[in-house]
Design a protein around this motif. Structure first.
Motif, PDB file in Angstrom:
ATOM      1  N   ARG A  85       0.831  -1.206   0.000  1.00  0.00           N
ATOM      2  CA  ARG A  85       0.000   0.000   0.000  1.00  0.00           C
ATOM      3  C   ARG A  85       0.865   1.255   0.000  1.00  0.00           C
ATOM      4  N   ALA A 110       1.077   3.965  -3.046  1.00  0.00           N
ATOM      5  CA  ALA A 110       0.750   5.363  -2.766  1.00  0.00           C
ATOM      6  C   ALA A 110       1.921   6.279  -3.092  1.00  0.00           C
ATOM      7  N   ALA A 166      -5.730  10.009  -7.348  1.00  0.00           N
ATOM      8  CA  ALA A 166      -5.232  10.030  -5.975  1.00  0.00           C
ATOM      9  C   ALA A 166      -6.319  10.463  -5.000  1.00  0.00           C
ATOM     10  N   LEU A 185      -5.911   9.032  -1.288  1.00  0.00           N
ATOM     11  CA  LEU A 185      -4.510   9.262  -0.987  1.00  0.00           C
ATOM     12  C   LEU A 185      -4.213  10.752  -0.883  1.00  0.00           C
ATOM     13  N   ALA A 241      -1.124  14.653   2.997  1.00  0.00           N
ATOM     14  CA  ALA A 241      -0.964  13.243   2.634  1.00  0.00           C
ATOM     15  C   ALA A 241       0.381  12.674   3.067  1.00  0.00           C
ATOM     16  N   SER A 281      -5.834   8.117   5.772  1.00  0.00           N
ATOM     17  CA  SER A 281      -5.548   7.232   4.643  1.00  0.00           C
ATOM     18  C   SER A 281      -4.364   7.704   3.812  1.00  0.00           C
ATOM     19  N   GLY A 282      -3.659   8.731   4.301  1.00  0.00           N
ATOM     20  CA  GLY A 282      -2.526   9.270   3.570  1.00  0.00           C
ATOM     21  C   GLY A 282      -1.298   8.382   3.676  1.00  0.00           C
ATOM     22  N   LEU A 283      -0.294   8.720   2.890  1.00  0.00           N
ATOM     23  CA  LEU A 283       0.945   7.943   2.871  1.00  0.00           C
ATOM     24  C   LEU A 283       1.641   7.981   4.223  1.00  0.00           C
TER      25      LEU A 283
END
Length: 826
Positions: A523, A527, A555, A560, A574, A582-584
């Motif tokens: 994941r 991302a 994105a 993301l 992010a 849910s961001g990197l």
């Protein structure tokens, strides 16, 4: 090199110096080593100290200090120079440690048995029964072989006259043996020639002996013995050592939730069912081990564990209740106890200690209060040692009043002037106070003492040695002598009948963490690639362009990037570990957590790759608003994540652990690729060469496309490469095929209920004819309809893989049967 700095420091303290004799000469054990140091420039020694620091960083050696601002991964502190002891000095010291271990083992047997020591007033009942680690539930317990202390450690300090004195006994779950071995591996590399020429005695026999003792402790007939190492978890300050010892011993590293008691027998919850556990090497304190009979609020133990021990069905190392012997109040009584139980004189004396529960002793201690150190008699009191000399008149009066109010709770101890040892710091030799922890392990022939141990170093100006207070460590070299004295009998011979091709002891929790480690690593890589595409296209396009917007839209659709706002603000949210779940940045934190849970299953090199990802993630979170800086950080992160993926594929044995990790990765990749392609087909840039180019980059297939087609990207060959290609690991068909094979294995061996949705979706994808995108009867309208139908198929594939993830979690990790799964999904 200026040796006078160390000599002068020794003269000022008046304490024993390990390197310098009172007349200023070098002591015999140090002469050869010091001669080697004298031939090195300070820069060379700095370089070797840097090598040690680098190895600690690469090996992930940590010691977690509670409430430390550096967090839960504080690097272990190790000095360049070892502590040197001659074989002649070591021999009586080791004999004294072995005698002390035998004595304390007998004391435990008596206190939880006939209690002769209490009846004969050799030990005061108040000191024993008032101790919170005297476990009444263990009364009458008798461990196999009458071995209460399988491992024992003692803290030693050298007085100004050169004699070693005992400061404390460590009997509950002694720590540091793993750090001692790691210190040896690292320092020996810094001085390889000296380590060999000085004939330093090896340490490995400690773990070999412990392994054999625990594996042979129960009469289990033909059944293969299983021993586990029980840890409270990764937030414990010595968690690195738990991992290290488990690896050295070959024991599964487990937490309380991995174990269960059935019919007074202990079992490990594995993927294949319950497996009987015969021995537990615990790093968990006594009262946390069983919430049923001991500490009821413990979430770390195993309900019913004490009953399994009581019935003799499992060995506990060390035995429950052994923390009782760590009270400093017992030290003053041990000489008489030794004569009574062993008929011997106590060879290794304790520093003068008075338990204030006895009136004459208390009065003598109060008369010398300004000279002594006051400690708690019971660990539950939780106050730090108080140095009488550090108190003024008012402070001494207050302390005297506290002792008189509850005298049984206090111990007075003579303050020993710790010896000084050379350390390399700031480009010169300096002196620091040291103590030494020595380890013994039970064997068939008595207690075997590790030839060396963990030398602990106080920080500058401190009179107390404590790792929690910022101290450091040294390797301990026992020089020369007979190496046979340090060796142990060889391990049992393994033959053909002992071969193991499959891990029979994989805990369900470990398999679940591997599954999520695989998912989060994939994941994060997906991302990072997409956000890099967004940022690079944004920097390259003057007007934003449709390719940039389509990448941003994807994105955002995949969550993301947060919706709305300027792109710089979206990227900042992010990439950072903030409030965008849910961001990197947030997923990188989850990846590190999952990796830490399965660290014992990863090679040292693999773990270094994880640490590199963590460093890049930290740097990513510090990136400001400059887009170019963020792009460089993303480039480094993608490389680090690619290294983690490489270790996943080529560094691990392809057993059940690897299988669940790969299932997690494949599910995540299928969901991401299918969702990304579906969104792209539903958008308006399907025939845009720039959009197709970043789509190929997202699927890590741009080089393959260029080398095969030597043309600008076009929809049909791009879809073939990313969707239908049988040999491209970034194609959906490739991943689905591998995923279905893995699922069939789970269906055969773990009863995973079959669901035709994934198979049906795979068959439909395999039969899809790309020609329908160019030979339509209705022109552009027909092509759009085909694209929309293909997008729906890709959405179904993503949904089917998501449902597969739920089925794996329910059946293999939560052990919910097919009927229950249907009930849950309704």
């Amino acid at each position: 090199m200026p040796p006078n700095a160390s000599r002068n420091a020794s003269d000022m303290t008046g304490s024993y110096h390990e390197l310098w004799s009172p007349r200023g000469g070098v002591r015999p054990p140090w002469r050869r080593f010091y001669g080697h140091l004298a031939g090195l420039r300070p820069a060379q020694l700095d370089q070797r100290q840097a090598l040690i620091a680098r190895q600690i960083q690469e090996n992930g050696v940590t010691y977690n200090v509670y409430a430390d601002p550096k967090g839960s991964d504080r690097p272990w502190a190790l000095d360049l120079l070892p502590q040197l002891i001659s074989a002649e000095e070591w021999a009586p010291l080791a004999a004294g440690v072995a005698q002390r271990a035998r004595l304390l083992n007998r004391v435990l047997g008596d206190l939880y048995g006939e209690q002769r020591l209490l009846h004969e007033r050799l030990l005061p009942p108040e000191l024993v029964f008032g101790h919170n680690n005297f476990l009444w539930a263990c009364q009458g317990l008798r461990p196999p072989g009458d071995t209460w202390l399988h491992v024992y450690a003692v803290d030693l300090a050298r007085a100004p006259d050169g004699r070693w004195w005992v400061l404390a006994d460590r009997t509950q779950a002694p720590s540091g043996a793993g750090y001692a071995l790691e210190n040896r591996h690292i320092v020996a590399r810094a001085f390889p020639d000296l380590h060999r020429d000085l004939q330093v005695q090896p340490l490995n026999g400690y773990f070999q002996t412990l392994q054999r003792t625990l594996s042979a402790g129960l009469d289990i007939g033909e059944e293969a013995p299983l021993a586990v190492l029980l840890t409270p978890g990764r937030y414990n300050e010595t968690y690195f050592e738990h991992l290290y010892q488990a690896r050295q011993l070959g024991f599964p590293l487990v937490e309380g939730q991995d174990l269960t008691v059935r019919d007074a027998c202990l079992y490990l919850k594995t993927l294949s069912g319950l497996r009987r556990v015969h021995a537990v090497f615990r790093r968990l304190d006594d009262d946390f081990c069983d919430p049923l009979e001991l500490r009821t609020d413990s979430a770390l133990g195993v309900p019913g564990l004490l009953e399994a021990v009581r019935q003799g069905n499992v060995i506990m190392a060390n035995a429950l209740g052994s923390g009782l012997l760590e009270s400093p109040g017992l030290l003053g009584f041990l000489p008489g106890v030794c004569q009574a139980l062993l008929g011997e004189t106590l060879a290794l004396p304790s520093v003068a200690t008075w338990w204030c529960g006895e009136t004459p002793v208390r009065e003598a201690a109060l008369a010398r209060l300004a000279e002594l150190v006051i400690k708690p008699a019971y660990p539950a009191q939780g106050f730090e040692p108080v140095f009488g000399k550090a108190l003024d008149t008012e402070g001494l009066a207050e302390l005297r009043a506290r002792i008189l109010a509850t005298p049984h709770a206090y111990v007075a101890q003579e303050r020993i002037q710790l010896s000084q040892a050379p350390v390399w710091q700031g480009g010169s030799l300096q002196s620091r106070a040291i103590g030494m922890r020595v380890y013994a392990v039970a064997s068939e022939d008595g207690y075997w003492v590790m030839p060396g141990g963990l030398t602990r170093v106080a920080h500058e100006g401190a009179a107390v040695v404590s790792m929690q207070r910022g101290g450091s460590s040294k390797d301990t070299w026992v020089l020369g002598g007979s190496r046979a004295a340090a060796e142990v009998p060889g391990a049992r011979v393994l033959g053909v009948r002992d071969l193991v091709r499959k891990d029979p002891f994989l805990p369900s929790r470990t398999a679940e963490n591997l599954f999520w480690y695989g998912r989060y690593s994939e994941r994060c890589e997906d991302a990072a690639r997409l956000l890099r595409i967004v940022l690079s296209r944004y920097l390259d396009a003057d007007d934003g362009g449709p390719a940039v917007q389509s990448a941003i839209d994807l994105a955002t659709a995949l969550e993301l990037l947060p919706a709305g706002g300027r792109l710089a603000e979206q990227l900042h949210a992010a990439l950072g570990p903030g409030d965008f779940p849910s961001g990197l940045g947030a997923n990188l934190q989850r990846l590190h957590w999952a990796a830490a849970q399965v660290r014992g299953r990863l090679s040292p090199e693999n773990w270094r790759a994880i640490r590199e990802v963590e460093r890049e993630a930290h740097g990513l979170g510090q990136v400001g608003s400059e887009p170019g800086e963020a792009l460089q950080s993303l480039n480094r992160l993608v490389m680090a994540l690619a290294a983690v993926a490489g270790f996943t594929f080529d560094d691990m044995t392809h057993d059940e652990s690897w299988r669940f990790l790969m299932i997690g990765r494949r599910i995540e990749r299928v969901q991401f690729l299918a969702g990304s392609l579906a969104h792209f087909l539903e958008g308006g840039a399907t025939w845009d060469a720039a959009g197709l180019e970043w789509l190929l980059e997202l699927g890590n297939s741009i080089i393959t496309y260029r080398s095969r087609y030597q043309a600008a990207p076009q929809l049909i060959p791009v879809l073939d490469l990313l969707m239908l290609h049988e040999h491209n690991p970034y194609s959906i068909r490739f991943q689905l095929h591998a995923l279905i094979n893995a699922v069939e294995h789970l269906e055969r061996y773990y009863g995973l209920p079959r669901d035709p949705a994934l198979h049906d979706a795979y068959d439909r994808l395999r039969r899809f004819d790309l020609a329908t995108l160019e030979n339509t009867l209705f022109g552009d309208a027909g092509r759009i309809e085909v694209q929309q139908g293909l997008a729906r198929l890709l959405r179904q594939i993503a949904e089917a893989s998501s449902q597969l993830s739920e089925r794996v979690i329910y059946r293999c990790f939560a052990h919910v049967d097919a009927v229950s799964q249907r009930t849950v999904s309704m």
